[in-house]
Design a protein around this motif. Structure first.
Motif, PDB file in Angstrom:
ATOM      1  N   PRO A 152       0.784  -1.237   0.000  1.00 55.77           N
ATOM      2  CA  PRO A 152       0.000   0.000   0.000  1.00 55.77           C
ATOM      3  C   PRO A 152       0.815   1.286   0.000  1.00 55.77           C
ATOM      4  CG  PRO A 152       0.159  -0.840   2.222  1.00 55.77           C
ATOM      5  CD  PRO A 152       0.989  -1.740   1.360  1.00 55.77           C
ATOM      6  N   MET A 153       2.123   1.196  -0.286  1.00 57.89           N
ATOM      7  CA  MET A 153       2.885   2.446  -0.342  1.00 57.89           C
ATOM      8  C   MET A 153       2.500   3.265  -1.575  1.00 57.89           C
ATOM      9  SD  MET A 153       4.519   2.699   2.333  1.00 57.89           S
ATOM     10  CE  MET A 153       4.488   1.546   3.691  1.00 57.89           C
ATOM     11  N   THR A 154       2.128   2.571  -2.624  1.00 60.15           N
ATOM     12  CA  THR A 154       1.605   3.277  -3.802  1.00 60.15           C
ATOM     13  C   THR A 154       0.135   2.878  -3.993  1.00 60.15           C
ATOM     14  OG1 THR A 154       2.379   1.501  -5.206  1.00 60.15           O
ATOM     15  CG2 THR A 154       3.819   3.411  -5.006  1.00 60.15           C
ATOM     16  N   SER A 162      -2.795   7.757   0.696  1.00 60.45           N
ATOM     17  CA  SER A 162      -2.147   7.461   1.972  1.00 60.45           C
ATOM     18  C   SER A 162      -2.157   5.952   2.146  1.00 60.45           C
ATOM     19  CB  SER A 162      -2.929   8.139   3.097  1.00 60.45           C
ATOM     20  OG  SER A 162      -2.929   7.311   4.242  1.00 60.45           O
ATOM     21  N   PRO A 163      -1.088   5.375   2.647  1.00 55.95           N
ATOM     22  CA  PRO A 163      -1.054   3.912   2.813  1.00 55.95           C
ATOM     23  C   PRO A 163      -2.111   3.403   3.787  1.00 55.95           C
ATOM     24  CG  PRO A 163       0.932   4.943   3.710  1.00 55.95           C
ATOM     25  CD  PRO A 163       0.188   6.000   3.001  1.00 55.95           C
ATOM     26  N   ALA A 164      -2.706   4.342   4.534  1.00 54.70           N
ATOM     27  CA  ALA A 164      -3.763   3.905   5.443  1.00 54.70           C
ATOM     28  C   ALA A 164      -5.101   3.750   4.718  1.00 54.70           C
ATOM     29  CB  ALA A 164      -3.900   4.897   6.590  1.00 54.70           C
ATOM     30  N   LEU A 165      -5.175   4.200   3.481  1.00 54.19           N
ATOM     31  CA  LEU A 165      -6.397   4.004   2.695  1.00 54.19           C
ATOM     32  C   LEU A 165      -6.471   2.557   2.211  1.00 54.19           C
ATOM     33  CD1 LEU A 165      -6.410   7.271   0.555  1.00 54.19           C
ATOM     34  CD2 LEU A 165      -8.212   6.570   2.138  1.00 54.19           C
TER      35      LEU A 165
END
Lengths: 647, 153
Positions: free
Chosen positions: B64-66, B97-100
């Protein structure tokens, strides 16, 4: 008879290819060649001219001023020499050698101390110039320079400037930098190493930190947000602390304690969904907690992948919190922090209007210069980095004095694009009125037969040939019809092309000559060693060759740009002075260049002469630059283009 | 592709099956767990109401970094979606955001269908029409929905 010979009819087919085979680019080159050749052949003429110079002096008082004399007169005014040369000029006509002797005497009489300068009893081409120069106020430095230290009195001057400046608190001074200090073409500038820049940032952070009562890390973020404009930041902060903090990415403190790496039971990272026991995690003051691994990966992606540093946000969705340097240091390894600080440094220099990186490859220095963008129409801010690279602070291109940035941009664009190709075609060719093939007429009569469409027409009026009846040679419809317009446009574009080529050839020639001189320079060291062994001279004694070579390089560079400058210069009374100065520099440079090419065995005999010439070239260089810069600052020059218009 | 699937993707996929978002479904391919077939229903009250739009979604290696890569497969008349189905949405680009998650992104896309933004267009022609004659544009969008986005029987 020519008309019966079809071979004389120049028609489109062959001509078209002829046209293509000789595009303007090579056309330029051929002209450049010719020019380079003529350089050598005209050399003696130049010398003769300079020789005549002194003799002509007497004639200066008469009304019919020949160009050379006028040039000299102007020189004395531009160097603001005391009237020593005027007395010389009042002397009647005499032999050149006598003049020299006399002038040397004069000089020696005029000088307080006996300098090493005019040791020569050898002929000097234009000692009147040297004379006027020497009697000018900067004598001290020049006496040295003609002995051996020719290299850089410009730089010497600027060194003095730097010493005048206070070490600190000078960062924000701008306006006074525009005032002339030593020479009109020099600007105050200062070179900073990365450590200096870091110190500057730290100093400012410390200062603002105490004012705003914020920790250092947060102050740094605030300053970066305000693009290092601390006055504006403090003002905004006083007006609305919350708003500024929020916008800068420091708002919504959930936790008061500073961030640290913790292990919290039952924590699951929102990014990787790991929830194992002993999972290390960190949350900034915004309270968004992520595991250390994800944080690291995230920061690596931002710093290395996207080159981001000043505004890396919390990975939480929609969170505006900026990652501070302290949290970053907790999380990542040194190689990444190094890169991070490097990027921060880069944004610092980019944000500051008075700082620029030296564009030279692998150079780490930054230059501080107070010249603003809006001043660039009035000044050409050439700065020199500690890595020896000279560049323009305005546009960061290599030094282009005396030509202002806007003209440089226009000129380079003009030289690069095809506008002149089109110009050449329109100046030298016509189109067949029927099939519009491009035709270049390279001989023969005006009865044209297009090879392509067989259309017969008259080259003069472009009308159908059959209407010409029996008037084969004289086109009697000359003044009628739209032919006049067509010819006017052609004449205009031919004229504009010629004008451009005139300047371009000289510009290109100096560029090429500088390259050739540079080649010679690479051989200079060998030459110097040779000369050492051949004439029992010491290493110090042969330094003059290197100095001569450097002088040549610099002067050619300036000459090159004077031609781009002149191309855009609109004619007025001032232009003549400029052209005369340009010519003088060119003469001096060509003389020196010629001497430089002499075989090694002759060089030792030429030493004094070459040293004098080198000094002289540097003198002329400064005169050209100083005079042009002064007039630029005063807004005396008029240009064919608008300097303020973006290209 | 032989690398084990990250826990994050496994968990997200599971949750998409066990607690599906109303009006949205995402099904991973059997042979590629990073590739999803997505169905999004046009939001009620919008000009895409009644339409079922199919999209493809791919989770790149560094997810999830990209952000995930998403594209509409069904033709749609929308100022922020171009002819190839590419979507102009901030959370898919710089606001990622990686939290998405996949579900939040799909919800954002559904919301975009409910609120087209002609001020930030990807499809110039559609956006122009949207600004100059909104009634006509909405009519066209409805027609296209009927024409291309009908649920398969």
């Amino acid at each position: 008879m020519a008309l019966t010979d079809p071979g004389r009819y120049i028609t489109s087919g062959g001509q078209l290819s002829n046209c293509l085979a000789r595009p303007p680019r090579s056309h330029f080159l051929s002209l450049i060649h010719r020019h380079t050749f003529s350089r050598c052949t005209t050399q003696p003429e130049f010398n003769r001219a300079t020789g005549c110079f002194v003799i002509d002096e007497a004639a200066a008082s008469t009304s019919t001023t020949p160009p050379l004399t006028r040039k000299r007169k102007l020189d004395t005014t531009t160097t603001s020499a005391p009237p020593t040369s005027a007395t010389a000029g009042a002397e009647p006509v005499r032999k050149a050698s006598k003049t020299k002797q006399k002038q040397v005497e004069q000089v020696e009489a005029a000088l307080p101390a006996t300098p090493q300068t005019l040791v020569s009893d050898k002929p000097m081409d234009s000692d009147d110039e040297v004379n006027s120069v020497i009697s000018s106020d900067e004598f001290g430095g020049d006496a040295d320079s003609s002995v051996g230290d020719v290299e850089d009195f410009g730089a010497d001057d600027s060194d003095v400037d730097f010493d005048d400046l206070p070490e600190h608190d000078n960062f924000e001074t701008q306006e006074k930098d525009l005032k002339p200090r030593k020479k009109a073409f020099e600007v105050d500038h200062k070179v900073y190493s990365p450590e200096d820049i870091q110190r500057q940032q730290d100093d400012q952070v410390a200062e603002v930190s105490t004012l705003l009562e914020q920790p250092h890390e947060d102050t740094a973020i605030l300053l970066r947000y305000a693009r290092w404009n601390k006055e504006k930041l403090i003002e905004q902060y006083m007006d609305g602390q919350e708003e500024v903090l929020d916008k800068a990415g420091l708002g919504q403190d959930v936790q008061k304690s500073p961030p640290r790496i913790e292990t919290i039971d039952g924590f699951m990272c929102d990014i990787c969904c790991e929830d194992g026991p002993g999972l290390q995690s960190l949350a900034m003051k915004c309270g968004h907690r992520f595991c250390v691994d994800c944080y690291r990966q995230y920061l690596d992606q931002k710093i290395r992948g996207e080159g981001e540093a000043a505004r890396i946000k919390c990975p939480g969705d929609g969170c505006n919190r900026v990652v501070d340097a302290k949290s970053l240091d907790l999380l990542v390894r040194t190689d990444l922090t190094d890169r991070y600080h490097q990027l921060l440094m880069r944004t610092y220099v980019d944000d500051k209007e008075n700082l620029k990186w030296c564009p030279s490859p692998n150079c780490v220095y930054a230059i501080e210069c107070g010249v603003k963008k809006r001043d660039l129409t009035r000044i050409v801010p050439t700065v020199q980095c500690d890595c020896k690279h000279s560049f323009c602070f305005g546009c960061t291109l290599a030094d282009h004095q005396p030509c202002p940035c806007a003209l440089v941009k226009l000129w380079l664009k003009k030289c690069a694009d095809d506008s002149e190709t089109a110009n050449w075609i329109s100046a030298n060719t016509k189109e067949c009125p029927k099939c519009h093939s491009t035709i270049e007429k390279n001989g023969g009569c005006n009865h044209m037969t297009c090879r392509k469409c067989r259309n017969e027409f008259c080259w003069m009026c472009m009308g159908v040939w059959s209407e010409h009846g029996t008037s084969w040679y004289n086109c009697n419809r000359f003044e009628e019809r739209s032919g006049i317009d067509a010819r006017d446009t052609q004449a205009r574009s031919r004229q504009s092309l010629e004008r451009y080529l005139h300047y371009y050839n000289r510009y290109a020639n100096h560029e090429q000559s500088a390259r050739l001189d540079k080649d010679i320079f690479h051989k200079t060291e060998k030459k110097m060693t040779l000369l050492q062994s051949a004439s029992n001279m010491s290493w110090i004694e042969v330094q003059f060759l290197e100095e001569a070579s450097q002088a040549l390089q610099r002067c050619r560079q300036i000459l090159k740009w004077t031609y781009a400058f002149a191309y855009y210069l609109a004619r007025n009374n001032e232009t003549e002075i400029f052209e005369d100065n340009q010519k003088n520099l060119e003469l001096a440079v060509e003389d020196l260049s010629e001497m430089f090419e002499k075989p090694t065995d002759q060089l030792s005999g030429l030493k004094v002469e070459m040293m004098d010439k080198t000094t002289f070239c540097n003198r002329r260089r400064i005169i050209v630059l100083d005079d042009t810069a002064k007039r630029l600052k005063d807004g005396v020059w008029e240009f064919n283009v608008d300097l303020n218009k973006p290209v | 592709m032989t690398a084990p699937l990250p826990k994050r993707i496994i968990k997200e996929t599971e949750r998409l099956q066990t607690e599906p978002v109303p009006g949205i479904s995402a099904q991973p391919h059997d042979d590629n767990a990073r590739y999803f077939d997505v169905m999004v229903q046009g939001p009620d009250g919008s000009c895409y109401e009644g339409g079922v739009f199919s999209l493809e979604l791919f989770l790149p290696d560094d997810y999830p970094m990209t952000p995930p890569r998403i594209r509409f497969l069904t033709r749609i008349y929308h100022p922020n979606i171009d002819r190839l189905g590419r979507i102009c949405l901030d959370v898919l680009k710089n606001n990622w955001s990686p939290a998405l998650q996949i579900r939040t992104i799909l919800l954002s896309i559904q919301a975009l269908l409910g609120a087209p933004n002609p001020e930030d267009p990807l499809n110039e022609a559609v956006a122009k029409q949207w600004k100059e004659n909104q009634g006509e544009a909405i009519k066209t969008a409805r027609e296209w929905t009927k024409l291309y986005a009908q649920p398969k029987q």
